[in-house]
Design a protein around this motif. Structure first.
Motif, PDB file in Angstrom:
ATOM      1  N   ILE A 241       0.534  -0.850   0.215  1.00 45.82           N
ATOM      2  CA  ILE A 241      -0.115   0.059   0.105  1.00 45.82           C
ATOM      3  C   ILE A 241       1.160   0.994   0.092  1.00 45.82           C
ATOM      4  CG2 ILE A 241      -1.593   1.056   1.182  1.00 45.82           C
ATOM      5  CD1 ILE A 241      -3.255  -1.417   2.229  1.00 45.82           C
ATOM      6  N   LEU A 242       1.626   1.209   1.250  1.00 45.00           N
ATOM      7  CA  LEU A 242       2.679   2.154   1.091  1.00 45.00           C
ATOM      8  C   LEU A 242       3.515   2.495  -0.494  1.00 45.00           C
ATOM      9  CD1 LEU A 242       4.035   4.855   2.188  1.00 45.00           C
ATOM     10  CD2 LEU A 242       5.851   3.397   3.166  1.00 45.00           C
ATOM     11  N   GLY A 243       4.003   1.600  -1.314  1.00 46.73           N
ATOM     12  CA  GLY A 243       4.732   1.496  -2.032  1.00 46.73           C
ATOM     13  C   GLY A 243       3.961   2.411  -3.296  1.00 46.73           C
ATOM     14  N   THR A 244       2.238   1.668  -3.317  1.00 49.98           N
ATOM     15  CA  THR A 244       1.224   1.879  -4.355  1.00 49.98           C
ATOM     16  C   THR A 244       1.475   3.436  -4.450  1.00 49.98           C
ATOM     17  OG1 THR A 244       0.355  -0.056  -4.171  1.00 49.98           O
ATOM     18  CG2 THR A 244      -0.962   1.930  -5.279  1.00 49.98           C
ATOM     19  N   ALA A 245       1.328   4.149  -3.040  1.00 51.33           N
ATOM     20  CA  ALA A 245       1.285   5.687  -2.512  1.00 51.33           C
ATOM     21  C   ALA A 245       1.611   6.890  -3.133  1.00 51.33           C
ATOM     22  CB  ALA A 245       0.781   5.883  -1.435  1.00 51.33           C
ATOM     23  N   GLU A 246       2.849   5.742  -3.249  1.00 50.74           N
ATOM     24  CA  GLU A 246       3.944   6.385  -3.762  1.00 50.74           C
ATOM     25  C   GLU A 246       4.630   6.665  -5.481  1.00 50.74           C
ATOM     26  OE1 GLU A 246       6.548   8.543  -1.418  1.00 50.74           O
ATOM     27  OE2 GLU A 246       6.030   7.763   0.609  1.00 50.74           O
ATOM     28  N   THR A 247       4.015   5.699  -5.841  1.00 47.15           N
ATOM     29  CA  THR A 247       3.722   5.941  -6.531  1.00 47.15           C
ATOM     30  C   THR A 247       2.595   6.256  -7.431  1.00 47.15           C
ATOM     31  OG1 THR A 247       4.723   3.353  -7.029  1.00 47.15           O
ATOM     32  CG2 THR A 247       3.409   4.176  -9.052  1.00 47.15           C
ATOM     33  N   ARG A 252       1.815  11.567  -9.834  1.00 45.24           N
ATOM     34  CA  ARG A 252       0.782  13.132  -9.356  1.00 45.24           C
ATOM     35  C   ARG A 252       1.937  14.726  -9.873  1.00 45.24           C
ATOM     36  NH1 ARG A 252      -4.250  13.239  -7.557  1.00 45.24           N
ATOM     37  NH2 ARG A 252      -4.997  11.021  -8.388  1.00 45.24           N
ATOM     38  N   PHE A 253       3.992  14.083  -9.656  1.00 44.92           N
ATOM     39  CA  PHE A 253       4.433  15.115  -8.809  1.00 44.92           C
ATOM     40  C   PHE A 253       5.189  15.474 -10.897  1.00 44.92           C
ATOM     41  CE2 PHE A 253       6.276  15.290  -5.167  1.00 44.92           C
ATOM     42  CZ  PHE A 253       4.832  15.534  -4.466  1.00 44.92           C
ATOM     43  N   VAL A 254       5.094  13.914 -11.709  1.00 39.36           N
ATOM     44  CA  VAL A 254       5.140  13.926 -12.981  1.00 39.36           C
ATOM     45  C   VAL A 254       4.945  14.761 -13.615  1.00 39.36           C
ATOM     46  CG1 VAL A 254       5.716  12.776 -14.926  1.00 39.36           C
ATOM     47  CG2 VAL A 254       6.586  11.858 -12.996  1.00 39.36           C
ATOM     48  N   ALA A 255       3.016  14.898 -13.865  1.00 39.54           N
ATOM     49  CA  ALA A 255       1.800  15.391 -14.511  1.00 39.54           C
ATOM     50  C   ALA A 255       2.171  16.426 -14.052  1.00 39.54           C
ATOM     51  CB  ALA A 255       0.866  14.599 -14.160  1.00 39.54           C
TER      52      ALA A 255
END
Length: 315
Positions: A241-247, A252-255
């Motif tokens: 779950i933590l890794g999915t949130a970081e991804t 979102r930052f890239v966008a």
């Protein structure tokens, strides 16, 4: 629990039941009362036949015979019981509930069969499941006798027979099921046991209504291993779950970076908003490089000071 242990437990219960019911098969309160009334009547009548000693003796003898007949001929079965009557060793009928008569010496009440719901506790110890896991299983069997004659004729001791049949069926069901199924699907396992037992006991005049799996006990080492496995699984899920949130955050930052690259003014406005949020509280001071100020188009230090004064001016 081994077969001898179950047999001994059920045997003790059957012995106690036979002790309480055995006395009532031969005599009961109604028959004792009737015999006492006949004897008292004989004693009361004897003075009127006291012309001769022989007459008094005859009266007492007749009253004693009638009293003995009433004592052993009058039988009573409770509302939930059926009395099995034998005549010269052969079943002639099942009598009751209520009061009924038999012929002394010729007839005999061999059993008083309780037709209420019975409960039998069954335990299977150290039984291997399909995936070779030793477990201890406790179950409760609910059953009734619907045909008293069959229960007496077809099996010598139906109490022990039901208990041992239930334990055997329980062991067979455990051997065919996996551990996960036994833990999560107890109701289905109980229904399967009920079907197997009912097919076996129905020819005895006995119906098995339900079987409930009360407890499934695992070895202590296996319980610890399963606990560690569950904890590791929860930690793995948390990391996923933590890794999915970081991804998702990185995406979102890239966008956002793509949007700011295409629209520099939006980046400047965002920088100004961040600076405003940082210095809007009174008494706060933020040091910003001049290059960053020029990049935001604030006109150097004067622009920064004007912005601060505008922010701190009361409205």
């Amino acid at each position: 629990m081994s077969f001898p242990t179950i047999a001994s437990r059920v045997g003790i219960g059957a012995f106690e039941e036979d002790v309480h019911g055995g006395a009532r098969r031969h005599a009961n309160r109604v028959s004792v009362t009737a015999a006492m009334i006949v004897l008292l009547a004989g004693v009361a009548v004897s003075p009127f036949t006291a012309q001769t000693t022989k007459g008094t003796a005859m009266t007492m003898a007749v009253s004693a015979l009638v009293a003995a007949f009433a004592l052993f001929a009058i039988k009573v079965a409770a509302q939930w019981e059926k009395a099995i009557v034998l005549r010269f060793g052969k079943i002639i009928a099942s009598r009751g509930p209520g009061i009924f008569m038999v012929i002394p010496i010729v007839d005999e009440v061999s059993h008083l069969v309780d037709q209420r719901m019975r409960v039998t506790d069954v335990t299977a110890e150290s039984t291997l499941t399909r995936d070779t896991v030793p477990v201890n299983v406790d179950a409760i069997v609910f059953w009734t006798v619907w045909d008293a004659q069959k229960a007496v004729l077809e099996v010598s001791d139906y109490l022990v027979a039901v208990a041992l049949s239930a334990q055997t069926a329980l062991r067979e069901s455990i051997g065919r099921a996996e551990l996960v199924v036994m833990i999560t699907e107890r109701e289905r396992l109980g229904e399967e046991l009920q079907r197997i037992l009912d097919e076996k006991t129905n020819p005895w005049g006995i119906t098995v209504h339900s079987v409930e799996i009360r407890d499934v006990k695992l070895p202590q080492g296996l319980e610890d291993a399963m606990s560690r496995q569950a904890q590791a699984e929860r930690e793995r899920q948390a990391r996923i779950i933590l890794g999915t949130a970081e991804t998702e955050i990185a995406a979102r930052f890239v966008a956002a970076g793509d949007e700011y690259a295409a629209h520099p003014i939006a980046l400047h406005l965002r920088a100004m908003n961040m600076l405003y949020e940082a210095i809007k509280e009174k008494g706060s001071m933020v040091i910003v490089p001049s290059s960053a100020v020029e990049t935001m188009g604030l006109g150097g230090l004067a622009g920064l000071t004007a912005l601060a004064n505008t922010t701190n001016t009361p409205r």
